[in-house]
Motif scaffolding. Structure first.
Motif, PDB file in Angstrom:
ATOM      1  N   GLN A 136       0.597  -1.328   0.041  1.00 23.88           N
ATOM      2  CA  GLN A 136      -0.041  -0.091   0.194  1.00 23.88           C
ATOM      3  C   GLN A 136       1.284   1.325  -0.095  1.00 23.88           C
ATOM      4  OE1 GLN A 136      -2.171  -0.601   3.774  1.00 23.88           O
ATOM      5  NE2 GLN A 136      -0.955   0.417   4.842  1.00 23.88           N
ATOM      6  N   VAL A 137       0.418   2.743  -0.562  1.00 18.29           N
ATOM      7  CA  VAL A 137       0.865   3.473  -0.516  1.00 18.29           C
ATOM      8  C   VAL A 137       0.433   4.324   0.733  1.00 18.29           C
ATOM      9  CG1 VAL A 137       1.185   5.798  -0.872  1.00 18.29           C
ATOM     10  CG2 VAL A 137       0.044   3.800  -2.827  1.00 18.29           C
ATOM     11  N   ARG A 138       2.026   4.321   1.427  1.00 19.58           N
ATOM     12  CA  ARG A 138       2.397   4.998   2.188  1.00 19.58           C
ATOM     13  C   ARG A 138       1.711   6.197   2.695  1.00 19.58           C
ATOM     14  NH1 ARG A 138       6.972   2.880   5.183  1.00 19.58           N
ATOM     15  NH2 ARG A 138       8.506   1.979   3.906  1.00 19.58           N
ATOM     16  N   THR A 139       0.827   6.334   3.805  1.00 15.94           N
ATOM     17  CA  THR A 139      -0.002   7.559   3.867  1.00 15.94           C
ATOM     18  C   THR A 139       1.012   9.596   4.396  1.00 15.94           C
ATOM     19  OG1 THR A 139       0.512   7.312   6.551  1.00 15.94           O
ATOM     20  CG2 THR A 139      -0.920   6.045   5.790  1.00 15.94           C
ATOM     21  N   THR A 140       2.518   8.785   4.203  1.00 14.24           N
ATOM     22  CA  THR A 140       2.602  10.266   4.508  1.00 14.24           C
ATOM     23  C   THR A 140       2.245  10.465   2.994  1.00 14.24           C
ATOM     24  OG1 THR A 140       4.256  10.014   5.499  1.00 14.24           O
ATOM     25  CG2 THR A 140       4.918  11.578   3.828  1.00 14.24           C
ATOM     26  N   PHE A 141       2.188   9.883   1.568  1.00 12.73           N
ATOM     27  CA  PHE A 141       1.821  10.316  -0.112  1.00 12.73           C
ATOM     28  C   PHE A 141       0.897  10.139   0.054  1.00 12.73           C
ATOM     29  CE2 PHE A 141       6.270   8.165   0.989  1.00 12.73           C
ATOM     30  CZ  PHE A 141       7.219   9.498   1.114  1.00 12.73           C
ATOM     31  N   GLN A 142      -0.333   9.707   0.451  1.00 13.43           N
ATOM     32  CA  GLN A 142      -1.669  10.503   0.870  1.00 13.43           C
ATOM     33  C   GLN A 142      -2.175  11.315  -0.158  1.00 13.43           C
ATOM     34  OE1 GLN A 142      -4.401  11.685   2.126  1.00 13.43           O
ATOM     35  NE2 GLN A 142      -6.237  10.252   0.690  1.00 13.43           N
ATOM     36  N   PRO A 143      -1.633  12.893   0.693  1.00 12.96           N
ATOM     37  CA  PRO A 143      -1.797  13.605  -0.346  1.00 12.96           C
ATOM     38  C   PRO A 143      -1.953  14.380  -2.033  1.00 12.96           C
ATOM     39  CG  PRO A 143      -1.307  14.114   1.669  1.00 12.96           C
ATOM     40  CD  PRO A 143      -1.207  13.064   1.826  1.00 12.96           C
ATOM     41  N   TRP A 144      -0.957  13.436  -2.261  1.00 14.93           N
ATOM     42  CA  TRP A 144      -0.627  13.452  -4.026  1.00 14.93           C
ATOM     43  C   TRP A 144      -1.237  12.671  -4.072  1.00 14.93           C
ATOM     44  CZ3 TRP A 144       3.136  14.388   0.028  1.00 14.93           C
ATOM     45  CH2 TRP A 144       3.455  15.684   0.709  1.00 14.93           C
ATOM     46  N   VAL A 145      -1.631  11.206  -3.927  1.00 14.22           N
ATOM     47  CA  VAL A 145      -2.112  10.136  -4.559  1.00 14.22           C
ATOM     48  C   VAL A 145      -3.076  10.470  -5.097  1.00 14.22           C
ATOM     49  CG1 VAL A 145      -2.361   7.038  -4.674  1.00 14.22           C
ATOM     50  CG2 VAL A 145      -0.222   8.823  -3.974  1.00 14.22           C
ATOM     51  N   ALA A 146      -4.074  10.757  -3.939  1.00 10.22           N
ATOM     52  CA  ALA A 146      -5.148  11.301  -3.797  1.00 10.22           C
ATOM     53  C   ALA A 146      -5.477  12.423  -5.055  1.00 10.22           C
ATOM     54  CB  ALA A 146      -6.100  11.975  -2.830  1.00 10.22           C
ATOM     55  N   ARG A 147      -4.853  12.797  -5.747  1.00 13.44           N
ATOM     56  CA  ARG A 147      -5.192  13.981  -6.879  1.00 13.44           C
ATOM     57  C   ARG A 147      -5.166  12.782  -7.815  1.00 13.44           C
ATOM     58  NH1 ARG A 147       0.063  17.832  -5.120  1.00 13.44           N
ATOM     59  NH2 ARG A 147      -1.506  18.150  -2.939  1.00 13.44           N
ATOM     60  N   LEU A 148      -5.254  12.187  -8.188  1.00 12.23           N
ATOM     61  CA  LEU A 148      -5.394  11.078  -9.168  1.00 12.23           C
ATOM     62  C   LEU A 148      -6.869  10.414  -9.468  1.00 12.23           C
ATOM     63  CD1 LEU A 148      -2.633   7.986  -8.749  1.00 12.23           C
ATOM     64  CD2 LEU A 148      -2.538  10.005 -10.283  1.00 12.23           C
ATOM     65  N   TRP A 149      -8.069  10.716  -8.314  1.00  9.69           N
ATOM     66  CA  TRP A 149      -9.017  10.730  -8.509  1.00  9.69           C
ATOM     67  C   TRP A 149      -9.868  11.961  -8.516  1.00  9.69           C
ATOM     68  CZ3 TRP A 149      -5.810   7.190  -6.019  1.00  9.69           C
ATOM     69  CH2 TRP A 149      -5.961   6.451  -6.523  1.00  9.69           C
ATOM     70  N   THR A 150     -11.068  11.889  -8.979  1.00  5.75           N
ATOM     71  CA  THR A 150     -11.290  13.103  -9.448  1.00  5.75           C
ATOM     72  C   THR A 150     -12.474  14.040  -7.755  1.00  5.75           C
ATOM     73  OG1 THR A 150     -12.827  12.910 -10.914  1.00  5.75           O
ATOM     74  CG2 THR A 150     -10.993  13.734 -11.490  1.00  5.75           C
ATOM     75  N   GLU A 151     -12.905  12.600  -8.039  1.00  2.00           N
ATOM     76  CA  GLU A 151     -13.950  12.171  -6.380  1.00  2.00           C
ATOM     77  C   GLU A 151     -13.526  12.158  -5.837  1.00  2.00           C
ATOM     78  OE1 GLU A 151     -17.897   9.537  -5.855  1.00  2.00           O
ATOM     79  OE2 GLU A 151     -16.145   8.876  -7.584  1.00  2.00           O
ATOM     80  N   LYS A 152     -14.705  13.226  -4.380  1.00  3.63           N
ATOM     81  CA  LYS A 152     -13.642  13.383  -3.243  1.00  3.63           C
ATOM     82  C   LYS A 152     -14.598  12.439  -2.380  1.00  3.63           C
ATOM     83  CE  LYS A 152     -13.277  18.486  -4.079  1.00  3.63           C
ATOM     84  NZ  LYS A 152     -13.998  19.527  -2.875  1.00  3.63           N
ATOM     85  N   PRO A 153     -12.783  11.928  -1.360  1.00  4.92           N
ATOM     86  CA  PRO A 153     -13.891  10.743  -0.960  1.00  4.92           C
ATOM     87  C   PRO A 153     -15.381  11.244   0.149  1.00  4.92           C
ATOM     88  CG  PRO A 153     -11.886  11.117  -0.644  1.00  4.92           C
ATOM     89  CD  PRO A 153     -11.966  12.265  -1.130  1.00  4.92           C
ATOM     90  N   ALA A 154     -16.513   9.948   0.108  1.00  2.00           N
ATOM     91  CA  ALA A 154     -17.868  10.470   0.514  1.00  2.00           C
ATOM     92  C   ALA A 154     -17.235  10.744   1.849  1.00  2.00           C
ATOM     93  CB  ALA A 154     -18.411   9.253   1.155  1.00  2.00           C
ATOM     94  N   ARG A 155     -18.292  11.660   2.787  1.00  2.62           N
ATOM     95  CA  ARG A 155     -17.580  12.155   4.439  1.00  2.62           C
ATOM     96  C   ARG A 155     -18.923  11.313   5.289  1.00  2.62           C
ATOM     97  NH1 ARG A 155     -14.299  16.052   4.895  1.00  2.62           N
ATOM     98  NH2 ARG A 155     -15.306  17.485   5.970  1.00  2.62           N
ATOM     99  N   TYR A 156     -18.698  10.953   6.562  1.00  2.00           N
ATOM    100  CA  TYR A 156     -19.277   9.942   7.467  1.00  2.00           C
ATOM    101  C   TYR A 156     -19.827  11.462   8.670  1.00  2.00           C
ATOM    102  CZ  TYR A 156     -18.625   5.912   5.035  1.00  2.00           C
ATOM    103  OH  TYR A 156     -18.470   5.732   4.111  1.00  2.00           O
TER     104      TYR A 156
END
Length: 226
Positions: A69-89
């Motif tokens: 898995q991708v290290r959480t440190t790099f999640q902000p950059w990797v997340a930009r690969l997806w245009t749809e924002k994660p759902a919020r609860y």
């Protein structure tokens, strides 16, 4: 057996699987005539994990097994690969999940007594659809209410190998962090109310990220609580 020949095989299998693989599943990759023992596979996995040092990925053991898995440190950059924002609860959903995680097995009436409000059916439905909770039994009282507990999928999603890895409630201090964790949600409720005591006032509802623990590497979108 030398572990170097095993490493690329295990690495390829873990990358191809698309889901965690247990030690038993990884051992099953090798025939009896190959002379690969369980200890050999375990040592090869340790070596693969060490090889990830300083890289953007890591080999992580969760409840269902091992996965890259991708290290959480790099999640902000990797997340930009997806245009749809994660759902919020809602905070209510996370508080309900936190109570189930920390005080399981627990019934819906017991959750309602602690939170001081009725638990919406949509919250329970969402948690069950996510496969984060399941019915593990029934309380032996009139009406036999269902007892809820967390699942292996819950542990996998939140990057946990077992419930023992949940952060202790005593370690939670700052509840103002918008990245609310399960432990923070549970801690915000305080101890359970006594049978004859007044109900606690529930926390104000607010939208919170769907991933209170470090985000998953795949960045997949999740369901939204109604």
């Amino acid at each position: 057996m030398p572990i170097e020949p095993l490493k690329p095989i295990l690495e390829a299998a873990l990358l191809a699987a698309g889901q965690p693989l247990s030690l038993v599943q990884l051992c099953a990759l090798f025939g009896e005539d190959e002379g690969v023992s369980r200890e050999d596979v375990a040592r090869a996995l340790e070596a693969l994990a060490a090889d990830c040092a300083g890289r953007g990925v890591e080999l992580k053991e969760v409840a269902s097994g091992f996965r890259y898995q991708v290290r959480t440190t790099f999640q902000p950059w990797v997340a930009r690969l997806w245009t749809e924002k994660p759902a919020r609860y809602s905070r209510a959903l996370l508080e309900t999940l936190a109570l189930i995680a920390y005080r399981q097995p627990i019934t819906r009436p017991e959750i309602e007594q602690i939170r001081g409000v009725v638990v919406s059916s949509s919250i329970i439905k969402t948690l069950e659809e996510r496969e984060w909770i399941r019915v593990v039994g029934h309380r032996d009282v009139p009406g036999r209410p269902a007892l809820y507990g967390t699942t292996r999928a819950f542990l996998d999603y939140f990057n946990l190998k077992s419930l023992d890895e949940l952060p202790p409630l005593s370690a939670i201090r700052d509840l103002q962090d918008p990245q609310l964790t399960l432990a923070e949600a549970a801690a915000s409720l305080g101890p359970p109310a006594s049978d004859d005591g007044p109900p606690r006032e529930t926390a104000a509802a607010t939208d919170l990220p769907a991933e209170p623990f470090p985000a998953r590497a795949d960045g997949a979108a999740t369901h939204r609580d109604s």
